[in-house]
Design a protein around this motif. Structure first.
Motif, PDB file in Angstrom:
ATOM      1  N   ASP A 382       1.007  -1.266  -0.203  1.00  0.00           N
ATOM      2  CA  ASP A 382      -0.116   0.044   0.012  1.00  0.00           C
ATOM      3  C   ASP A 382       0.858   1.212   0.108  1.00  0.00           C
ATOM      4  N   LEU A 383       1.800   1.035   0.667  1.00  0.00           N
ATOM      5  CA  LEU A 383       2.806   2.385   0.809  1.00  0.00           C
ATOM      6  C   LEU A 383       3.514   2.593  -0.606  1.00  0.00           C
ATOM      7  N   ALA A 384       4.019   1.411  -1.226  1.00  0.00           N
ATOM      8  CA  ALA A 384       4.507   1.583  -2.478  1.00  0.00           C
ATOM      9  C   ALA A 384       3.567   2.293  -3.623  1.00  0.00           C
ATOM     10  N   ALA A 385       2.260   1.859  -3.524  1.00  0.00           N
ATOM     11  CA  ALA A 385       1.064   2.270  -4.289  1.00  0.00           C
ATOM     12  C   ALA A 385       0.822   3.919  -4.117  1.00  0.00           C
ATOM     13  N   ARG A 386       1.196   4.455  -2.731  1.00  0.00           N
ATOM     14  CA  ARG A 386       0.869   5.848  -2.369  1.00  0.00           C
ATOM     15  C   ARG A 386       1.966   6.736  -2.774  1.00  0.00           C
ATOM     16  N   VAL A 387       3.286   6.319  -2.407  1.00  0.00           N
ATOM     17  CA  VAL A 387       4.347   7.266  -2.814  1.00  0.00           C
ATOM     18  C   VAL A 387       5.413   6.632  -3.854  1.00  0.00           C
ATOM     19  N   GLY A 388       5.023   5.441  -4.326  1.00  0.00           N
ATOM     20  CA  GLY A 388       5.863   5.067  -5.398  1.00  0.00           C
ATOM     21  C   GLY A 388       7.304   3.987  -5.064  1.00  0.00           C
ATOM     22  N   ALA A 389       7.487   2.997  -5.693  1.00  0.00           N
ATOM     23  CA  ALA A 389       8.420   1.969  -5.140  1.00  0.00           C
ATOM     24  C   ALA A 389       9.936   2.784  -5.290  1.00  0.00           C
ATOM     25  N   GLY A 390      10.008   3.691  -6.146  1.00  0.00           N
ATOM     26  CA  GLY A 390      11.158   4.442  -5.988  1.00  0.00           C
ATOM     27  C   GLY A 390      11.577   5.213  -4.871  1.00  0.00           C
ATOM     28  N   ALA A 391      10.602   5.739  -4.046  1.00  0.00           N
ATOM     29  CA  ALA A 391      10.691   6.438  -2.989  1.00  0.00           C
ATOM     30  C   ALA A 391      11.152   5.457  -1.999  1.00  0.00           C
ATOM     31  N   ILE A 392      10.651   4.238  -1.860  1.00  0.00           N
ATOM     32  CA  ILE A 392      11.220   3.257  -0.965  1.00  0.00           C
ATOM     33  C   ILE A 392      12.690   2.690  -0.989  1.00  0.00           C
ATOM     34  N   GLN A 393      12.936   2.616  -2.506  1.00  0.00           N
ATOM     35  CA  GLN A 393      14.221   2.521  -2.961  1.00  0.00           C
ATOM     36  C   GLN A 393      15.413   3.418  -2.586  1.00  0.00           C
ATOM     37  N   GLN A 394      14.700   4.840  -2.332  1.00  0.00           N
ATOM     38  CA  GLN A 394      15.753   5.921  -2.056  1.00  0.00           C
ATOM     39  C   GLN A 394      15.688   5.755  -0.440  1.00  0.00           C
ATOM     40  N   VAL A 395      14.909   5.303   0.314  1.00  0.00           N
ATOM     41  CA  VAL A 395      15.029   5.376   1.740  1.00  0.00           C
ATOM     42  C   VAL A 395      16.080   4.228   1.951  1.00  0.00           C
ATOM     43  N   LEU A 396      16.105   3.282   1.241  1.00  0.00           N
ATOM     44  CA  LEU A 396      17.053   2.110   1.395  1.00  0.00           C
ATOM     45  C   LEU A 396      18.540   2.797   1.082  1.00  0.00           C
ATOM     46  N   ALA A 397      18.625   3.446  -0.113  1.00  0.00           N
ATOM     47  CA  ALA A 397      19.896   4.127  -0.323  1.00  0.00           C
ATOM     48  C   ALA A 397      20.436   4.921   0.766  1.00  0.00           C
ATOM     49  N   ARG A 398      19.512   5.515   1.075  1.00  0.00           N
ATOM     50  CA  ARG A 398      19.915   6.533   2.170  1.00  0.00           C
ATOM     51  C   ARG A 398      20.453   5.783   3.522  1.00  0.00           C
ATOM     52  N   VAL A 399      19.778   4.525   3.919  1.00  0.00           N
ATOM     53  CA  VAL A 399      20.184   4.155   5.144  1.00  0.00           C
ATOM     54  C   VAL A 399      21.586   3.297   4.745  1.00  0.00           C
ATOM     55  N   ALA A 400      21.583   2.788   3.830  1.00  0.00           N
ATOM     56  CA  ALA A 400      22.875   2.299   3.183  1.00  0.00           C
ATOM     57  C   ALA A 400      24.095   3.092   3.224  1.00  0.00           C
ATOM     58  N   ALA A 401      23.767   4.405   2.909  1.00  0.00           N
ATOM     59  CA  ALA A 401      24.855   5.411   2.928  1.00  0.00           C
ATOM     60  C   ALA A 401      25.102   6.090   4.102  1.00  0.00           C
ATOM     61  N   GLY A 402      24.327   5.424   5.086  1.00  0.00           N
ATOM     62  CA  GLY A 402      24.633   6.241   6.557  1.00  0.00           C
ATOM     63  C   GLY A 402      23.739   7.722   6.753  1.00  0.00           C
ATOM     64  N   VAL A 403      23.005   7.847   5.786  1.00  0.00           N
ATOM     65  CA  VAL A 403      22.163   9.151   5.790  1.00  0.00           C
ATOM     66  C   VAL A 403      21.118   8.989   6.919  1.00  0.00           C
ATOM     67  N   GLY A 404      20.965   9.764   7.727  1.00  0.00           N
ATOM     68  CA  GLY A 404      19.803  10.039   8.858  1.00  0.00           C
ATOM     69  C   GLY A 404      18.492  10.591   7.965  1.00  0.00           C
ATOM     70  N   THR A 410      20.909  13.786  -1.088  1.00  0.00           N
ATOM     71  CA  THR A 410      20.531  12.794  -2.279  1.00  0.00           C
ATOM     72  C   THR A 410      21.586  11.837  -2.622  1.00  0.00           C
ATOM     73  N   VAL A 411      20.913  10.508  -2.538  1.00  0.00           N
ATOM     74  CA  VAL A 411      21.714   9.170  -2.457  1.00  0.00           C
ATOM     75  C   VAL A 411      21.255   8.726  -3.561  1.00  0.00           C
ATOM     76  N   GLU A 412      22.084   8.146  -4.464  1.00  0.00           N
ATOM     77  CA  GLU A 412      21.606   7.162  -5.592  1.00  0.00           C
ATOM     78  C   GLU A 412      21.496   5.807  -5.218  1.00  0.00           C
ATOM     79  N   SER A 413      20.512   5.457  -5.781  1.00  0.00           N
ATOM     80  CA  SER A 413      20.058   4.155  -5.439  1.00  0.00           C
ATOM     81  C   SER A 413      20.308   3.055  -6.534  1.00  0.00           C
ATOM     82  N   GLU A 414      21.346   3.277  -7.316  1.00  0.00           N
ATOM     83  CA  GLU A 414      22.018   2.251  -8.391  1.00  0.00           C
ATOM     84  C   GLU A 414      22.890   1.482  -7.527  1.00  0.00           C
ATOM     85  N   PRO A 415      22.864  -0.061  -7.775  1.00  0.00           N
ATOM     86  CA  PRO A 415      24.170  -0.724  -7.103  1.00  0.00           C
ATOM     87  C   PRO A 415      25.323  -0.323  -7.680  1.00  0.00           C
TER      88      PRO A 415
END
Length: 652
Positions: A382-404, A410-415
């Motif tokens: 439901d969240l992905a439908a509301r905000v887009g899967a790209g937003a969730i990917q961006q959150v994961l990229a921020r966490v992986a980069a140590g961004v609070g 702005t963090v790139e989400s490409e591997p």
């Protein structure tokens, strides 16, 4: 399996009555007869079969109707769907038995064994017989009888029953559902007063032998060294799983937008089910992943996705499972694989066992576990439908980069080929909400409060909203300097009272900063980086205040000295500065040192400039006196030389 089996057991109670010359009456009450049974399940793994024996004692308890007889000619018992080789006998020999599918009172198909009694059984008469059948190993994952593992449902029959299960000594058994206890080398139930409500799922294993398959899978984050270990008696599982995971790994990396975390060899080991959902993070250690033999392909993809979304990356259980299922489903769709269930429908089915997702614990029970997995998956969908899967990917990229969550970045989400390490702070429910609102700009408090947050966190939402408004104002006020670490830390920890206090202090500090910057500009100074660093590290705290005051003192001294340097000088002062020390050069030195953050060096240069200015008039007097003395001496020498020359010329 449980629901089907319960329906079958119920049928054993209601299909045991027949009238002479008439078909069975499936709706008759169990009070009209008594069917006492003792069921034995003899497990023979090496023969890949289970021998089932049901000793039955059937008593007609239906009084004769007026002018008629109460008579039973046959007895029906619900047996396993896979039952074969059914036989029946009594003390005198074999009895006729037929196995066929019939419908129970709810229209559910049930496998029924019909035993023809040797003689009609009238009121208060009893007939005894034994029904036997075999359960062979096959493709049905609910019934497995192999040397590596045994899984099957055991139930009782009739109106009261006892169940006994015998296994070879080498096997260790686990029983889910209703209990079986170990007595005299067998698993026994004791008396079962209502077999229609009793079911035990028996799982038995012994130390397994494996066949191993290997593959190297190139990924953006590095090469995945893949190993699949299948039961020796189930090599096909290993071949299927290896091919499945080889194809899934690049897609998982792509869907998550995170590089493969190179943690050494990835091992998938075939096992028996350890969790009702099949999704449980049951790891043997390191990167060994246990996958039950009876699970669909989706489960293996789900488990492998946990290599990325591990507890060190996502702390909250519901979020870890919901994200994993969501992205595994995206991979399964691309691979044209069926999903195991509809998460929304399953969550609604188990809603009675529901709870706020962030309170999901390991002791939720079978229905709670089913709700937790399904509801977590459905909510992330439901969240992905509301905000887009790209937003969730961006959150994961921020966490992986140590961004609070309150850090502007702005963090790139490409591997990337460097892989991904465990983040310094794993993702929690709170930080996920904060991150997702930050990257999407959406207000998600309503769905989170309705389905995810605990009561304690819901109570914090009003204070959170106020603090976030104050935080946004601070960030706007600070400009490129952003928010200080203490404020961001308090916001991330949901310590909103502390955050508000620190925001107020930081805002007041910024007002003093702006006044200082204006004064710096007016005298041609540039703010040193240490001023911004003090703000970032301490906000409006005492350390930042001390830095501000220290720089203010230097700026004031510099401005005063600069005013003196630029002021009109007396003749003596100008004379004192000719060809000597230069206060302007010292102020230029002070300016450079200040911009580099060397406050002490700047003060020293300012002091030197001030000393030069203070000594200028005295120096002028000294220089003027010296000049007059020199002139006097020169005049005296000239007079002396003149007189000597005059005396020489006047001599006779």
């Amino acid at each position: 399996m449980r629901r089907r089996a319960l329906a079958a057991i119920t049928l054993a109670s209601v299909l045991a009555l027949a009238w002479p010359g008439r078909a069975p009456e499936p709706a008759r009450s169990a009070e009209e007869y008594a069917l006492e049974t003792s069921a034995t399940y003899e497990v023979l793994p090496d023969d890949r079969r289970i021998e089932v024996s049901v000793e039955a004692s059937f008593t007609n308890t239906t009084p004769d109707p007026e002018g008629q007889f109460s008579v039973f000619e046959e007895v029906k018992l619900a047996v396993h769907d896979q039952a074969t080789e059914a036989t029946a006998s009594d003390e005198e020999g074999e009895l006729a038995v037929a196995v066929a599918t019939e419908e129970d009172a709810n229209g559910t198909p049930v496998n029924v064994a019909t035993v023809e009694l040797r003689d009609d059984v009238r009121f208060e008469e009893t007939a005894t017989f034994t029904l036997s059948y075999a359960l062979p190993d096959g493709d049905d994952p609910g019934l497995r009888v192999r040397p590596s593992a045994v899984v099957f449902p055991a139930w009782g029959f009739g109106t009261s029953s006892e169940v006994s299960v015998t296994l070879p000594e080498a096997y260790e058994a686990r029983v889910d559902g209703d209990p079986l206890t170990l007595e005299g080398g067998a698993l026994v139930s004791g008396e079962i007063p209502d077999p229609a409500q009793w079911l035990a799922l028996v799982t038995a294993v012994r130390p397994a032998s494996y066949v191993t398959l290997n593959a190297a899978v190139p990924l953006a984050g590095g090469t995945a060294d893949l190993e699949v270990r299948a039961f020796e008696d189930d090599p096909a599982w290993g071949e299927r799983t290896l091919a499945l995971v080889e194809g899934a790994l690049p897609l998982i990396e792509e869907e998550l937008g995170l590089p493969y975390p190179r943690l050494g060899r990835m091992i998938l080991t075939e096992t028996v089910v350890a969790d009702a959902s099949g999704f449980g993070e049951d790891e043997a250690g390191g990167t060994e992943i246990l996958v039950a033999f009876d699970q669909p392909p989706f489960t293996a993809i789900h488990q492998v996705t946990h290599v990325w979304l591990s507890p060190t990356f996502v702390e909250s259980r519901w979020l870890r499972e919901g994200l994993t299922s969501h992205f595994a489903a995206a991979v399964a769709e691309r691979m044209e694989l069926a999903l195991p269930y509809d998460p929304t429908a399953t969550a609604e089915e188990h809603a009675a066992a529901g709870f706020p997702l962030d309170s999901w614990s390991s002791n939720a029970g079978p229905d709670g576990e089913a709700f937790g997995y399904a509801a977590s998956w459905a909510f992330v969908n439901d969240l992905a439908a509301r905000v887009g899967a790209g937003a969730i990917q961006q959150v994961l990229a921020r966490v992986a980069a140590g961004v609070g969550p309150y850090q502007a970045a702005t963090v790139e989400s490409e591997p990337e080929a460097d892989g991904v390490a465990a983040p310094p702070a794993p993702l929690t429910t709170r930080s996920f909400l904060d991150h997702l609102e930050a990257v999407s700009g959406a207000d998600l408090t309503e769905p989170f409060s309705a389905r995810v947050l605990t009561e304690a966190d819901v109570a914090l939402l009003a204070a959170r909203a106020e603090a976030r408004d104050a935080f946004a104002s601070l960030v706007e006020r600070a400009g490129s300097w952003g928010a200080p670490d203490p404020v961001r830390g308090a916001m991330t920890a949901w310590s909103f009272d502390d955050a508000r206090e620190q925001i107020e202090a930081a805002t007041a500090w910024l007002e003093e900063r702006d006044a200082l910057l204006a004064d710096l500009d007016s005298v041609g100074l540039s703010a040193p980086e240490r001023l911004q660093q003090a703000y970032r590290s301490f906000g409006g705290g005492s350390e930042a205040q001390a830095e501000l005051q220290a720089e203010r003192a230097v700026v004031d001294a510099y401005a005063d000295t600069l005013a003196e340097v630029n002021a009109e000088r007396s003749v003596l002062e100008r004379i004192g500065l000719i060809g000597g020390a230069d206060p302007e050069r010292e102020l230029a030195l002070a300016n450079g040192r200040f911009s580099e953050g060397d406050l002490r060096g700047s003060v020293d240069a300012i002091s030197e400039a001030q000393r030069i200015l203070d000594a200028a008039e005295t120096g002028g007097i000294v220089r003027l006196a010296s000049a007059l003395l020199v002139v006097g001496i020169l005049v005296a020498l000239a007079v002396l030389l003149y007189r000597r020359r005059a005396s020489y010329t006047s001599a006779p």
